[in-house]
Design a protein around this motif. Sequence first.
Motif, short mmCIF file in Angstrom:
data_model
loop_
_atom_site.label_atom_id
_atom_site.label_comp_id
_atom_site.label_asym_id
_atom_site.label_seq_id
_atom_site.Cartn_x
_atom_site.Cartn_y
_atom_site.Cartn_z
N ASP A 1 0.83 -1.21 0.00
CA ASP A 1 0.00 0.00 0.00
C ASP A 1 0.86 1.26 0.00
OD1 ASP A 1 -2.22 -1.55 0.13
OD2 ASP A 1 -2.93 -0.81 2.08
N THR A 2 0.27 2.33 -0.51
CA THR A 2 0.86 3.65 -0.32
C THR A 2 0.08 4.30 0.81
OG1 THR A 2 1.28 3.75 -2.68
CG2 THR A 2 1.46 5.81 -1.45
N VAL A 3 0.79 4.71 1.84
CA VAL A 3 0.15 5.27 3.03
C VAL A 3 0.60 6.72 3.18
CG1 VAL A 3 0.19 5.14 5.56
CG2 VAL A 3 0.00 3.05 4.20
N ILE A 4 -0.29 7.57 3.65
CA ILE A 4 0.10 8.96 3.89
C ILE A 4 0.34 9.14 5.38
CG2 ILE A 4 -0.52 11.38 3.57
CD1 ILE A 4 -0.43 9.89 0.90
N LEU A 5 1.57 9.49 5.72
CA LEU A 5 1.91 9.73 7.12
C LEU A 5 1.68 11.22 7.39
CD1 LEU A 5 3.14 8.01 9.47
CD2 LEU A 5 5.29 9.17 8.95
N TYR A 6 0.74 11.48 8.31
CA TYR A 6 0.32 12.86 8.54
C TYR A 6 0.80 13.33 9.91
CZ TYR A 6 -2.87 16.86 8.31
OH TYR A 6 -3.42 18.13 8.26
N LEU A 7 1.80 14.21 9.92
CA LEU A 7 2.32 14.73 11.19
C LEU A 7 1.66 16.06 11.53
CD1 LEU A 7 5.82 13.73 10.09
CD2 LEU A 7 5.00 13.10 12.35
#
Lengths: 304, 416
Positions: free
Chosen positions: A14-20
């Motif tokens: 998967d492509t995951v978006i890491l949201y800081l």
Amino acid sequence: MSFPEFKTKIERGDTVILYLSVTSIFPLQVEPKMTNKKGSLVDNIFQTVYGALRVSDLEGQRYGTKVALSKGWALVLAPTCDLWTQCLPHRTQILYTPDISLIVAQLELRPGSKVVEAGTGSGSLSHSILRTVKPDGELHTFDFHEGRADAAREEFALHGYKEPLVRVAHRDVCALGFDPVAAASVDAVFLDLPCPWDAIGHARKVLRPGGRIAIFSPCVEQVVRTKEVLLKSDFFETETIECLCKELSVQYRTHGKLHLDGNEEQERYLTSLPCASIPGHSGFLTFATLKPWATPCRSPILIS
Amino acid sequence: METDTIKSGQWVALQRENYVKVVQVTEKSHISLGRDVVELGNLLGKSVWSTYSMEVAKRIRGERRFQLVECPISEYEQSLVQVLVDDSKDTEGKDNRFIKDDGQSQKLSREAIVGMQAEGVSAKDIVGQLVENSSTFEQKTVFAQEKYVSKKQRKYKKYVLVRPTSNRLVTQALCNLSPQEQNPKHMSLRQDSLSLIVSLSGVQATTRPSTFLLFESGSQGMVTSAMIERLSATSDAHLVVLSCARGNDKTVAIQAMNYSPELLSKVHYLSLSEFLKSATECGILPQKENCEKQEEGPPAKRANSDYEAEVSLVMERLRSDKAAALIVVAKENPINVCTHLLPLVELSRPFIIYSQFKEPLQEAYMKLKADKNVTALKLKEPWLRKYQILPERTHPEVLMSGSGGFILHGLTVESA
Ligand SMILES: C[S@@+](CC[C@H](N)C(=O)[O-])C[C@H]1O[C@@H](n2cnc3c(N)ncnc32)[C@H](O)[C@@H]1O
């Protein structure tokens, strides 16, 4: 493979978006191993300001939940076109969501539409086109920079977009046109390149009568030249627009109300303010329709 | 040219210059186009892309009724106003310092013009006469001369282009009205705000089941129609349209698109109050004491089996997969609708709230922020400007839309 379908659980690949935070968003490919600079396979560790993340730990997590970092936490989000555009690896200048939305709507795209795009650039727009025209549409996207074309092809595949939905070709479209796209076979053409007028004759050839074209150009001079060539190439209802999206910061503000005796009374408002400095220009969008009565042409009309 | 022919009951777009209207064609239908009334019966059996001139058919109580007479494309094309003036010509143009605008410059009398019209003199010839009899024409700049001719030509003969409808044209027909007919029925929704809502919603033709949840009121079904278009008859993406009023499936925006019954079978129209009631009953929504009374519309009388089946289908879908997005486009304050529906949305999915006013969205922003179950919350104001593009004379159009409304959007996340 988390693009074409909605998912609730994170899986390998998967492509995951890491949201800081709003300004700190990163795309991650969920693979336990990665090749380091020396070419050897090592554990895939992603470094953030809040510490390290072992990417394989994401497998099995739910999208939309928090993951622990060594010095804090982050959210793991499913990719959307809007998020992807905000964090994708820039190989070129890219288009942003307000322009992208308007382009897709004004090109009248829908599932099944066949589209030609040049140049591919970083694929920011391509992702929105693919989302709209799948499952049975087609995107033929061209870039004359071989590295960019290859990178885009790989990226699309990683995201679950493959032939025949998308075909990435390495080609100078101004010089060579859109081969092998057949004459009068596509519903829409989009151009984002420095000399769009040189590609309009080729666009005229591949568009079906009544099809739509959109051109993105940052400069007025480009637009004037483009419009002249459009009108000479059997296009009508040309329209040029510019769109922006002002972001407003919502906040409570205390504000003194001055009385005539010099005293101040404090009042509290819920208000929203635009940032002091905002993007003021992306580019001009020019749209037109190929005349429905335009006769199919076998070779592009060349207008100098 | 498309070979499809217009059948009775079909919707087409009628375009006169930049003015677009979407109409349903039947033997007897007629519409008003600006100040003129036009009969549409002639369009039956014609190609969906075709060109017409407007000819007087009859007078009904002094009012002129026009009919559409198919004309050669070449004639229509000549009428298209395409002001593409050469720079060279323009620099030779005269300036306007000697022109006096005293209303006396046209020597041809009104009666004479009307007489020519009655005799059936062609528009081109009338304009020729006007030019000859204008004392100021020679003094005008080349550009102004061309403008004069095209303006007069448009006045004396009117041409119409008939074409297939599209959501772009429907939006144009419903939103881009002339200043005289300011229509409050679209809540400032504009092509850019509409496209942004649709794009942020992520509505798409998925192969696996997905359900998009939309509440729309006050925008004539434009959002519903634009979202339906992004589904596909062969995919498993469905759209649930909630509203307070009935007949949401009968709006012009949706009908005008001639959507196939197969595609429309993916769309479910439910009343908001009944939807909330069923969702609570079947346990996909938690019981809430503060279910506000005023939200509940009149009890639905159409508790027929079709509607029941529709309700249970929607409940079944939402039970197995939570909603893929929530879109609230409301003329009312959206906060209650939004907070009640949000628990039905899967984590990490978009929600979008549109309002003509920013105050309710500011309120919603604070409320959602406090609830801590959303992220990437943003309030946006779209801005759009059109341009006149001509060599040496490019500038923004003199009139622009003052507002495209406000959009609050974000993503659902696990509550903190
Ligand atoms: C600004 S980028 C496009 C960005 C893209 N729209 C996006 O959203 O990511 C322009 C691209 O056009 C390509 N390009 C320029 N001229 C071209 C030509 N004649 N044929 C094909 N590609 C061309 C460049 O290599 C560059 O990658």
